[in-house]
Write an enzyme that holds these catalytic residues in place. Structure first.
Site, PDB file in Angstrom:
ATOM      1  CE  LYS A 227       3.909  -1.127   7.911  1.00 54.11           C
ATOM      2  NZ  LYS A 227       4.060  -0.974   6.498  1.00 54.11           N
TER       3      LYS A 227
ATOM      4  CB  SER B  51      -0.943  -0.013   1.209  1.00 57.09           C
ATOM      5  OG  SER B  51      -0.211  -0.146   2.410  1.00 57.09           O
TER       6      SER B  51
ATOM      7  CD  GLU C   9       8.305  -6.753  -1.964  1.00 60.95           C
ATOM      8  OE1 GLU C   9       7.345  -5.977  -1.983  1.00 60.95           O
ATOM      9  OE2 GLU C   9       8.576  -7.471  -0.978  1.00 60.95           O
TER      10      GLU C   9
END
Ligand code: 5RP
Length: 231
Positions: free
Chosen positions: A123, A30, A105
Site C-alpha cells: 500500500k 481485511s 470512515e
C-alpha cells in the site's frame, strides 16, 4: 509471510496504541478486520474500551468479537481510530474507500484525536493515484455529477476514466448510506489537495476517498519487518 499475515502483524502492532478507557473508531476492510478480531480478544480478557464501527460489516464483526459499541451521538469524541488504506503516500495522505466505507470512515477519522492506518507494504506508494480514487455520490443526477467530476479531474491536472462501481453480480454497488461510488482511475494524482477541494465542491458528491491531514501514524508491515511512519 503472505499479505494477510502482514496485515495481521500491522493490526497487532496497532493494539499497542490502545489503552483502557479509550473510545475507538473501528475501520473497515481485511486489515481492519484483523484489528477488530485482536481487539476482541483483549476485551474478552478485560480491556475496557468502546468502539464506533465504520460500516455495517465492521459492526457485525465487532459485535461477534464482544466489543461494546456506541454511536457518535453517545460519545462526543474518539481517542483513536485504527483503519486500513488502499494507498499511503510518504506525507501520510491516503486513498481509502476500496471497501466502499469511505464516508463513515472519514466521519469517524475526523472525530478522532488520532488516526493510525495499518497496511502491508504493497500500500506504500511514492505518489497517490495508482489505486482508483473512490468518490461517493448520490444516485439523483448521476450523469450531471459524473460530468462535473470529469471536469474537476481535468482542472486538477489529472486524467483517466470514471467508472460506476459494480457488484460481482453486475449491479451498481450501494454504500451503507444508500449512495453510489464512482472510481476515478487517474494513475497519478500530482496535487491531491487540489483535486480534493474540487471534488468536495461538486453538488452530488457526498465524500471522496482522499484523506489528507487525517492520518498521524502509519504501521507498515513488510518482509523485512514492521515500520512506523509519523506525519
Ligand atoms: C474500506 C477501506 C479499506 O480500509 C481499504 O479498502 C483497505 O482494505 P484492505 O485492508 O482490505 O486492503 O478504505 O472502505
Amino acid at each position: 509471510m503472505d499479505a494477510d499475515g502482514l496485515k495481521r502483524e500491522a493490526a497487532a502492532r496497532a493494539l499497542e496504541f490502545v489503552t483502557t478507557g479509550m473510545r475507538l473508531g473501528l475501520g473497515t476492510g481485511s486489515t481492519a478486520k484483523h484489528f477488530v478480531a485482536l481487539l476482541g480478544e483483549r476485551v474478552r480478557d478485560g480491556l475496557d474500551v468502546v468502539g464506533v464501527p465504520t460500516s455495517e460489516t465492521t459492526r457485525l464483526d465487532a459485535e461477534a468479537a464482544g466489543i461494546p459499541l456506541v454511536t457518535l451521538e453517545e460519545v462526543d469524541a474518539l481517542d483513536l481510530t485504527v483503519d486500513g488504506a488502499d494507498e499511503i503516500a510518504p506525507d501520510l495522505s491516503v486513498i481509502k474507500g476500496g471497501g466502499g466505507a469511505l464516508l463513515r470512515e472519514k466521519i469517524v477519522a475526523a472525530a478522532s484525536a488520532r488516526m493510525v492506518v495499518i497496511a502491508d507494504e504493497s500500500k506504500w506508494v511514492p505518489t497517490l493515484g495508482r489505486f482508483p480514487l473512490p468518490v461517493e455520490v448520490v444516485p439523483f443526477g448521476l450523469g450531471a455529477t459524473r460530468r462535473a467530476i470529469e471536469a474537476a479531474i481535468a482542472e486538477a491536472g489529472c486524467a483517466g476514466p470514471v467508472a460506476l462501481r459494480q457488484t460481482r453480480e453486475g449491479h451498481a454497488f450501494v454504500t451503507d448510506g444508500g449512495h453510489l461510488i464512482l472510481d476515478l482511475a487517474l494513475g497519478r494524482i500530482a496535487e491531491p489537495a487540489r483535486l480534493a477541494e474540487k471534488l468536495a465542491a461538486i453538488p452530488g458528491v457526498v465524500e471522496h476517498g482522499l484523506f489528507i491531514g487525517l492520518v498521524r501514524t502509519a504501521i507498515i508491515a513488510g518482509s523485512s519487518g514492521l515500520r512506523l511512519e509519523e506525519a
